[in-house]
Design a protein around this motif. Structure first.
Motif, PDB file in Angstrom:
ATOM      1  N   LYS A  90      27.850  36.221  36.759  1.00 16.97           N
ATOM      2  CA  LYS A  90      27.619  36.960  35.510  1.00 16.97           C
ATOM      3  C   LYS A  90      27.681  38.471  35.722  1.00 16.97           C
ATOM      4  N   LEU A  91      27.519  38.918  36.972  1.00 16.83           N
ATOM      5  CA  LEU A  91      27.523  40.352  37.271  1.00 16.83           C
ATOM      6  C   LEU A  91      28.906  40.864  37.664  1.00 16.83           C
ATOM      7  N   LYS A  92      29.884  39.965  37.733  1.00 22.63           N
ATOM      8  CA  LYS A  92      31.238  40.378  38.115  1.00 22.63           C
ATOM      9  C   LYS A  92      31.998  40.876  36.897  1.00 22.63           C
ATOM     10  N   PHE A  95      35.660  46.278  36.385  1.00 23.69           N
ATOM     11  CA  PHE A  95      35.530  47.567  37.074  1.00 23.69           C
ATOM     12  C   PHE A  95      34.445  47.562  38.147  1.00 23.69           C
ATOM     13  N   CYS A  96      33.811  46.418  38.380  1.00 23.14           N
ATOM     14  CA  CYS A  96      32.948  46.215  39.563  1.00 23.14           C
ATOM     15  C   CYS A  96      31.731  47.133  39.592  1.00 23.14           C
ATOM     16  N   GLU A  97      31.166  47.434  38.432  1.00 23.46           N
ATOM     17  CA  GLU A  97      30.061  48.396  38.377  1.00 23.46           C
ATOM     18  C   GLU A  97      28.851  47.996  39.224  1.00 23.46           C
ATOM     19  N   GLU A  98      28.652  46.690  39.406  1.00 25.38           N
ATOM     20  CA  GLU A  98      27.507  46.235  40.196  1.00 25.38           C
ATOM     21  C   GLU A  98      27.614  46.673  41.659  1.00 25.38           C
ATOM     22  N   ALA A  99      28.815  47.021  42.104  1.00 26.99           N
ATOM     23  CA  ALA A  99      29.027  47.381  43.510  1.00 26.99           C
ATOM     24  C   ALA A  99      28.215  48.602  43.920  1.00 26.99           C
ATOM     25  N   TRP A 100      27.988  49.540  43.003  1.00 24.41           N
ATOM     26  CA  TRP A 100      27.224  50.746  43.359  1.00 24.41           C
ATOM     27  C   TRP A 100      25.877  50.814  42.656  1.00 24.41           C
ATOM     28  N   TYR A 131      32.170  41.696  43.637  1.00 28.78           N
ATOM     29  CA  TYR A 131      31.769  42.166  42.314  1.00 28.78           C
ATOM     30  C   TYR A 131      32.906  42.133  41.297  1.00 28.78           C
ATOM     31  N   ASN A 132      34.065  41.676  41.747  1.00 28.22           N
ATOM     32  CA  ASN A 132      35.293  41.765  40.954  1.00 28.22           C
ATOM     33  C   ASN A 132      35.588  40.415  40.296  1.00 28.22           C
ATOM     34  N   ILE A 133      35.711  40.411  38.994  1.00 23.56           N
ATOM     35  CA  ILE A 133      35.987  39.169  38.269  1.00 23.56           C
ATOM     36  C   ILE A 133      37.337  38.583  38.675  1.00 23.56           C
ATOM     37  N   ASN A 134      38.204  39.426  39.261  1.00 19.75           N
ATOM     38  CA  ASN A 134      39.517  38.983  39.727  1.00 19.75           C
ATOM     39  C   ASN A 134      39.527  38.582  41.199  1.00 19.75           C
ATOM     40  N   GLY A 135      38.410  38.764  41.909  1.00 17.37           N
ATOM     41  CA  GLY A 135      38.317  38.358  43.301  1.00 17.37           C
ATOM     42  C   GLY A 135      39.025  39.259  44.289  1.00 17.37           C
TER      43      GLY A 135
END
Length: 332
Positions: A90-92, A95-100, A131-135
């Motif tokens: 759900k966090l993916k 733009f991968c905002e969860e990464a930072w 964190y990327n919905i595209n993997g």
């Protein structure tokens, strides 16, 4: 040039192999627990662990369980652990905002480890795939993995990990220019002592499958990673990549995967003399355990022989899922 050995029977190489004592005296490379980095997987929750089916003996751990495993690493004299997060799908995002996010799973795990086991070195993974919905390890637009936009995101991710207390940042993304961007950001933010171990020569390998299962990236991946990870047929390119990353501010460099690329390990160490590491990846680990389970190989002997191969190739250390087993064997 080495002097030419005398003819038999003047030269008998078997003389130095006759006893265990003589073999120990003439052994050229020695393995110790201080050569090991133990990769670990963390997940949300409390008091739980979830075995990774494709990696027997490896589990995703909640932070409290992870801390216990890190304490085990310290008791075995393993100097460093490397943390990989299993992120809630759900966090993916695109733009991968969860990464930072300062409070993401990885950063919370780093803080917990440094609070409980402050003397162990904590290495983190700097890549967007968890964190990327595209993997993918970078931001994707219209099927293209964007380099410069990804580097900006990765630099933000690196700063968040440094602020959490990471000792070693491990950029595994293979985007161009990311080491320079991270080093500049770290210096500007006052994190001048944070170390970067660059995945400088990371190949587009078929040996990564079980790892992607462990971090939950297998089902998300769209396409492949061949536009940013290295072509397995290339060797000279690896040296150019290592040279660039060292120039941009990497303190240490890594070759990944391990055993299929021992030639690269040797070339990197001989060319640069920089601290050089190899990652004995999930597929290498899984194959050894599968063959051992079938009784086709002596699993413990193959484990030790394979890890020693990295030392013989010139590596200063090895990331391996065998780390606790190897360390226990060395303590016996």
């Amino acid at each position: 040039m080495y002097p030419k050995p005398g003819p038999h029977p003047i030269t008998r190489f078997r003389r130095a192999r006759r006893t265990a004592a003589l073999r120990a005296l003439t052994q050229e490379n020695v393995l110790s627990p201080s050569d090991l980095i133990w990769p670990m997987f963390v997940m949300d929750g409390e008091g739980e662990e979830m075995p990774v089916p494709s990696m027997p003996g490896v589990s995703r751990l909640t932070i409290d369980k992870l801390v216990d495993q890190v304490k085990e690493a310290q008791a075995l004299d393993i100097p460093a652990v490397c943390i990989f997060p299993y992120t809630d799908p759900k966090l993916k995002t695109e733009f991968c905002e969860e990464a930072w996010n300062p409070d993401n799973l990885s950063n919370r795990a780093v803080r917990a480890i440094k609070d409980a086991v402050p003397d162990i070195a904590v290495m983190t993974d700097v890549a967007l795939d968890p964190y990327n919905i595209n993997g993918h390890d970078g931001i994707v637009r219209d099927g293209v993995i964007l380099n410069d936009e990804s580097v900006e995101a990765l630099a933000r991710m690196a700063l968040a990990q440094a602020a959490a207390g990471a000792d070693i940042l491990g950029p595994s993304d293979m985007m161009d220019g990311r080491i320079g961007a991270m080093r500049a950001g770290l210096e500007a933010a006052g994190h001048k002592d944070v170390t970067i171990m660059s995945y400088a020569a990371k190949y587009a390998s078929a040996f990564y499958g079980p790892f992607r299962d462990a971090v939950g990236a297998s089902g998300a991946l769209v396409g492949d990673k061949k536009t940013y990870q290295m072509n397995p047929g290339n060797s000279d390119e690896a040296l150019r990549l290592v040279a660039r990353d060292l120039e941009e501010g990497a303190d240490m460099v890594m070759v990944k995967p391990g055993l299929p690329y021992l030639d690269i390990c040797r070339r990197v160490k001989e060319t640069f003399g920089a601290p050089t590491y190899a990652y004995q990846v999930s597929g290498e680990y899984a194959m050894a355990l599968a063959a051992g389970a079938q009784g086709w190989i002596d699993e413990d002997a193959v484990m030790m022989e394979s890890v020693m191969a990295f030392k013989r190739a010139g590596c200063d250390g090895i990331l391996t899922y065998f780390a606790p087993r190897v360390a226990r064997a060395l303590h016996e």
